[in-house]
Design an enzyme around this catalytic site. Structure first.
Site, PDB file in Angstrom:
ATOM      1  CG  HIS A   1       6.312  18.327 -65.778  1.00  0.00           C
ATOM      2  ND1 HIS A   1       7.459  18.378 -65.020  1.00  0.00           N
ATOM      3  CD2 HIS A   1       6.697  17.813 -66.974  1.00  0.00           C
ATOM      4  CE1 HIS A   1       8.462  17.937 -65.734  1.00  0.00           C
ATOM      5  NE2 HIS A   1       8.028  17.589 -66.920  1.00  0.00           N
TER       6      HIS A   1
ATOM      7  CD  GLU B   1       7.434  20.530 -62.159  1.00  0.00           C
ATOM      8  OE1 GLU B   1       6.805  19.452 -62.265  1.00  0.00           O
ATOM      9  OE2 GLU B   1       8.641  20.632 -62.437  1.00  0.00           O
TER      10      GLU B   1
ATOM     11  CG  ASN C   1       5.642  15.746 -62.319  1.00  0.00           C
ATOM     12  OD1 ASN C   1       5.513  15.997 -63.513  1.00  0.00           O
ATOM     13  ND2 ASN C   1       6.344  16.523 -61.507  1.00  0.00           N
TER      14      ASN C   1
HETATM   15  P1  PGA Z   1      11.349  13.920 -71.607  1.00  0.00           P
HETATM   16  O1  PGA Z   1      10.671  15.093 -70.803  1.00  0.00           O
HETATM   17  O2  PGA Z   1      10.907  14.083 -73.023  1.00  0.00           O
HETATM   18  O3  PGA Z   1      12.820  14.162 -71.418  1.00  0.00           O
HETATM   19  O4  PGA Z   1      10.875  12.638 -70.996  1.00  0.00           O
HETATM   20  C1  PGA Z   1       9.335  15.376 -71.008  1.00  0.00           C
HETATM   21  C2  PGA Z   1       8.928  16.415 -70.005  1.00  0.00           C
HETATM   22  O5  PGA Z   1       9.413  16.361 -68.853  1.00  0.00           O
HETATM   23  O6  PGA Z   1       8.125  17.277 -70.351  1.00  0.00           O
END
Ligand code: PGA
Length: 248
Positions: free
Chosen positions: A139, A144, A137
């Site tokens: 973030h 967020e 998304n």
């Molecule tokens: P991920 O998470 O490396 O586990 O894909 C990245 C994030 O959500 O910042």
């Protein structure tokens, strides 16, 4: 300035990103690294450990600050980001663990903990190189969609998307903490250099919107377009929405 490096695949991405971190360590042996958890940095950390074990890297004067930690979880909890950092990096290199900082998930007083953590970042003189993953998304850290660009460390309520994405590490989605302490976009933007890593098709839309869409709080990582030194290392799948001529 934004540089985008295309990696062939995840292991190439990990090596390229680790190279940038290792250059930073070599150029400034007591630099402040901003570190991230999640799946994407795992290969980067493995590569750094490997180079350390071969005698090519020295972490003894390095200081580090992590982006975030779940609220209500102890550092000993295997799902804590503190435990993650120990088992995936700190326990395998010669970093002085008293120079590694992660928000204290057990502090119930959010205001006190956020203030304490911001003070640490300021006393360290800011972050030289901030490693970032990106959420589907958009973030960064636990900032967020809708998060203010002006915030420093703060307590955030996790979105349903993030709880679902992170539930893979817990026995069920109900076990995922609902709140976290996260450094804010302001802390991230004050880092001297940012290294954003992204792997996989499921990040391609977020990466495209972040790097080439409008700068909007609904896509937190889009603010990085306004930073003066961002390096993006992403694999072909994550870059699939971005036309090749935009890449280095
Ligand atoms: P991920 O998470 O490396 O586990 O894909 C990245 C994030 O959500 O910042």
């Amino acid at each position: 300035m934004m540089e985008i490096y295309q990696a062939k695949d995840y292991s190439d991405l990990s090596r390229k990103a680790a190279n940038i971190i290792s250059a930073q360590i070599i150029m400034k042996r007591n630099c402040v690294l901003g570190l991230a958890t999640g799946s994407t940095p795992l290969g980067v950390y493995r590569q750094l450990i490997d180079w350390y074990q071969k005698g090519d890297l020295d972490f003894s004067d390095i200081r580090s600050v992590n982006l975030d930690e779940y609220k209500g979880i102890s550092p000993e909890d295997p799902n804590s980001y503190s435990a993650f950092m120990k088992s995936n990096l700190f326990d395998h290199v010669n970093i002085d663990q008293s120079n590694t900082y992660i928000p204290n998930g057990l502090e119930e007083d959010s205001e006190r903990e956020c203030h304490r953590y911001n003070q640490i970042i300021h006393h360290l003189g800011g972050i030289d190189l901030q490693l970032l993953g990106i959420g589907q998304n958009g973030h960064i850290g636990f900032n967020e969609p809708g998060a203010s660009f002006e915030k420093e460390t703060h307590c955030v309520q996790l979105t349903e998307d993030t709880i679902q994405a992170n539930s893979r590490f817990f026995s069920s989605a109900e076990k995922v903490p609902k709140y976290a302490y996260s450094t804010g976009i302001k802390n991230i933007m004050q880092s001297r250099r940012i290294l954003l890593i992204a792997s996989g098709e499921n990040k391609s839309e977020a990466l495209y919107q972040s790097l080439f869409g409008p700068v909007l709080p609904s896509v937190p990582a889009s603010i990085l377009q306004l930073h003066n030194h961002v390096t993006v290392v992403a694999d072909e799948a994550a870059l699939s929405r971005i036309r090749l001529e935009k890449l280095i």
